[in-house]
Design a protein around this motif. Structure first.
Motif, mmCIF file in Angstrom:
data_model
loop_
_atom_site.group_PDB
_atom_site.id
_atom_site.type_symbol
_atom_site.label_atom_id
_atom_site.label_comp_id
_atom_site.label_asym_id
_atom_site.label_seq_id
_atom_site.Cartn_x
_atom_site.Cartn_y
_atom_site.Cartn_z
ATOM 1 N N PHE A 183 -7.160 6.654 -0.076
ATOM 2 C CA PHE A 183 -7.750 5.795 -1.089
ATOM 3 C C PHE A 183 -9.082 6.366 -1.567
ATOM 4 C CE2 PHE A 183 -5.669 1.461 0.068
ATOM 5 C CZ PHE A 183 -4.492 1.920 -0.497
ATOM 6 N N TRP A 217 1.101 4.125 -2.809
ATOM 7 C CA TRP A 217 0.911 5.551 -2.556
ATOM 8 C C TRP A 217 2.073 6.372 -3.120
ATOM 9 C CZ3 TRP A 217 -2.193 9.234 -2.120
ATOM 10 C CH2 TRP A 217 -1.807 10.463 -1.585
ATOM 11 N N SER A 252 -10.734 2.638 -9.402
ATOM 12 C CA SER A 252 -9.816 3.671 -9.865
ATOM 13 C C SER A 252 -9.793 3.793 -11.384
ATOM 14 C CB SER A 252 -8.394 3.387 -9.350
ATOM 15 O OG SER A 252 -8.358 3.419 -7.942
ATOM 16 N N LEU A 254 0.827 -1.203 0.000
ATOM 17 C CA LEU A 254 0.000 0.000 0.000
ATOM 18 C C LEU A 254 0.863 1.255 0.000
ATOM 19 C CD1 LEU A 254 -2.750 -1.075 2.523
ATOM 20 C CD2 LEU A 254 -3.162 -0.407 0.166
ATOM 21 N N TYR A 294 -9.960 -2.337 -6.109
ATOM 22 C CA TYR A 294 -9.174 -1.095 -6.186
ATOM 23 C C TYR A 294 -8.998 -0.681 -7.643
ATOM 24 C CZ TYR A 294 -5.384 2.210 -5.181
ATOM 25 O OH TYR A 294 -4.616 3.337 -5.082
ATOM 26 N N LYS A 319 -10.536 10.473 -2.910
ATOM 27 C CA LYS A 319 -10.598 10.296 -1.457
ATOM 28 C C LYS A 319 -11.737 11.122 -0.844
ATOM 29 C CE LYS A 319 -7.153 13.903 -0.507
ATOM 30 N NZ LYS A 319 -5.815 14.200 0.039
#
Length: 562
Positions: free
Chosen positions: A532, A24, A465, A20, A461, A485
């Motif tokens: 996220f 990021w 996205s 993660l 995810y 977010k």
């Protein structure tokens, strides 16, 4: 065995946290933890592009050295007035430049910019600092033969600029000045509620001799990435790919990164009788399509420093003096709406790139799309998706939670055993295993739900996205865009609280260090969720709440209390 269970559980959490964090870093444009920073690429002249990148016939396209001399020799003595024609339909506002007859700007009237929600999303554009245009033109088969191309002046023949009320299409026609007695007539047909533009090129041979032209369709773009959120970057998911794509039956979907052209390493299938070319960015794409089974060459080339082009080349055959020939193609410029892309051309849906998660992400999106069709809100569709997934794994989760509840009930005995046999680890392990066998408890059974959730989480995810359908999609109240977010961090805060509650319900490890880590790791894990997409946090929060409810009921049934 209890230590093994804890070690496995925290290893999964630690790996997830590491991935993660790496995601990021890449999401924010920083170097990955697992890859060195990209080396600077030397910018060479256009002729430095690898010969393997461009088919032989494409070397004469405008922008290449071979075409420069021909263009100069055929410069028209008559000039046409330079005009920027603005076309408006219900879904796009497009600009056609009469110098070349190219499409130089497309503004999507139903898509708002995430950088500035008061502005529409612009895909194609040509400014002093940015180039992204769609072009067509002709090249001659003989060396030095000049024909109308995307640098030739055109005259606009159509006066209509706006799609009329009740009309289904708007036709815009342009005619080039003659080059060596040959004219190129371009006809753009914009359709209502459609991002696909029909483009007809008519070659009119008014010269005294036959010609054998080739027609190219191409998309030209600089190498800059678009502004705004850059898409998924978690564990190898698609990282905001900006670049070219080529599709045909021989090579299937092939991505051509700009840096591959810089390095002369672009490799793709260059000839077939089907396929398309595209420029791809996060959520949006442009593509030249021709679905008839006719031979074509695919090309990708570097025109200049930070300027690239990809396209297709078609042989029109011989056109006798006084005759003409037409060629039809489709130009798509719009959002990557998966179902609509699939209907336009075979394989076009692949521009919506899920990366290695495709095998799970594609069916997840299909199910999510069906739920949205029934409910009408993407947020509630995500909640419904979690409910269905929890129902599918209900008995598996129940078995795991029963194992965890029994482990919790056994903790006092295990703690006493550890204290009494702390000087004899081997005997302590044997006695612990004996207790587990007698009580029919699987010490690692509680890890299974987490291991199952992780691939689903990663795939979702990518779905949230990558899916433009969820871009700017509201849920309730303050959540106005599920693909970015939470602006007030309410969902991440609730998710953190639910994670801590779930930790409290789990068995407490006898080892004090593991007990502390049991609280620290979920907290660290939860921090990442503050960055996220809100839709992903909503998924995990809903999943946590349902898991807590199921675990609490099972604990109560087994008489396990805190």
């Amino acid at each position: 065995m209890n230590d093994l269970r804890r070690t496995l559980l925290w290893s999964v959490f630690a790996l997830s946290l590491l991935m993660l964090w790496d995601g990021w870093l890449r999401h924010t444009g920083q170097p990955s933890l697992f890859a060195p920073a990209p080396a600077a690429v030397a910018q060479g002249p256009a002729s430095a592009a690898s010969a393997n990148t461009v088919p032989a016939a494409a070397s004469a396209l405008p922008g290449t050295p071979a075409a420069a001399a021909a263009a100069v020799a055929a410069s028209a003595a008559v000039e046409a007035p330079h005009e920027l024609v603005t076309i408006t339909t219900d879904v796009v506002k497009a600009t056609i430049d009469s110098h070349g007859g190219s499409l130089v700007k497309v503004e999507l009237l139903k898509e708002m910019s995430q950088e500035d929600t008061t502005q529409h999303m612009v895909v194609l554009d040509k400014t002093a600092t940015h180039t992204y245009v769609a072009e067509t033109g002709l090249i001659g088969q003989s060396a030095g033969q000049a024909l109308p191309n995307h640098t030739t002046p055109f005259v606009v023949l159509t006066k209509d600029r706006t799609l009329a009320e009740g009309a289904n299409e708007l036709v815009v026609k342009l005619e080039s000045l003659p080059v060596n007695g040959v004219k190129l007539v371009k006809t753009y047909t914009f359709k209502r509620d459609n991002y696909a533009i029909d483009v007809k090129d008519e070659v009119v041979n008014a010269s005294a001799q036959a010609i054998k032209p080739e027609l190219y369709v191409q998309i030209e773009r600089d190498g800059s990435k678009p502004a705004g959120p850059h898409g998924p970057a978690f564990m190898g998911g698609p990282v905001s790919y900006t670049g070219m794509a080529v599709f045909n039956s021989k090579g299937k979907y092939q991505k051509l990164d700009f840096k591959h052209l810089d390095e002369g390493k672009a490799d793709f299938e260059k000839t077939d009788n089907n396929g398309w070319v595209a420029m791809v960015q996060h959520h949006f794409a442009s593509a030249w399509l021709q679905n008839d089974p006719i031979p074509r060459e695919f090309f990708a080339k570097k025109l200049a420093t930070d300027l690239y082009a990809t396209g297709m080349l078609f042989n029109l055959g011989e056109i006798a003096a006084g005759q003409s020939k037409t060629f039809d193609a489709t130009l798509f410029v719009g959002p990557q709406e998966e179902n609509k892309l699939r209907a336009l051309a075979p394989g076009l849906e692949y521009v919506k790139d899920y990366g290695w998660t495709h095998i799970m992400a594609a069916p997840l999106f299909w199910l999510l799309d069906k739920l949205h069709g029934l409910i009408g809100n993407w947020g509630w569709a995500i909640v419904s998706l979690v409910v269905l997934l929890k129902a599918a794994f209900f008995w598996l989760n129940a078995s795991a939670y029963r194992s965890m509840a029994k482990m919790k009930a056994l903790n006092p005995r295990i703690q006493t055993l550890r204290e009494n046999l702390k000087d004899d680890p081997q005997k302590m392990q044997q006695e612990m295993l004996k207790i587990y066998r007698e009580e029919k408890v699987n010490p690692i059974g509680g890890c299974l739900p987490i291991l199952i959730q992780i691939p689903v989480f990663i795939a979702l995810y990518s779905v949230l996205s990558s899916s433009v359908e969820i871009r700017n999609a509201p849920w309730i109240g303050w959540i106005t865009d599920l693909s970015v977010k939470d602006p007030f961090y309410v969902l991440p805060a609730l998710m953190t609280g639910s994670t801590l509650l779930q930790t409290w319900l789990n068995p407490t490890p006898p080892d004090p260090v593991q007990a502390k880590m049991m609280w620290i790791m979920p907290l660290l894990f939860s921090v990442m969720f503050f960055f996220f997409p809100a839709g992903l946090v909503l998924y995990w929060l809903t999943n946590n709440l349902l898991s807590i409810a199921q675990q609490w009921v099972i604990n109560k049934q087994l008489g396990v209390t805190k």
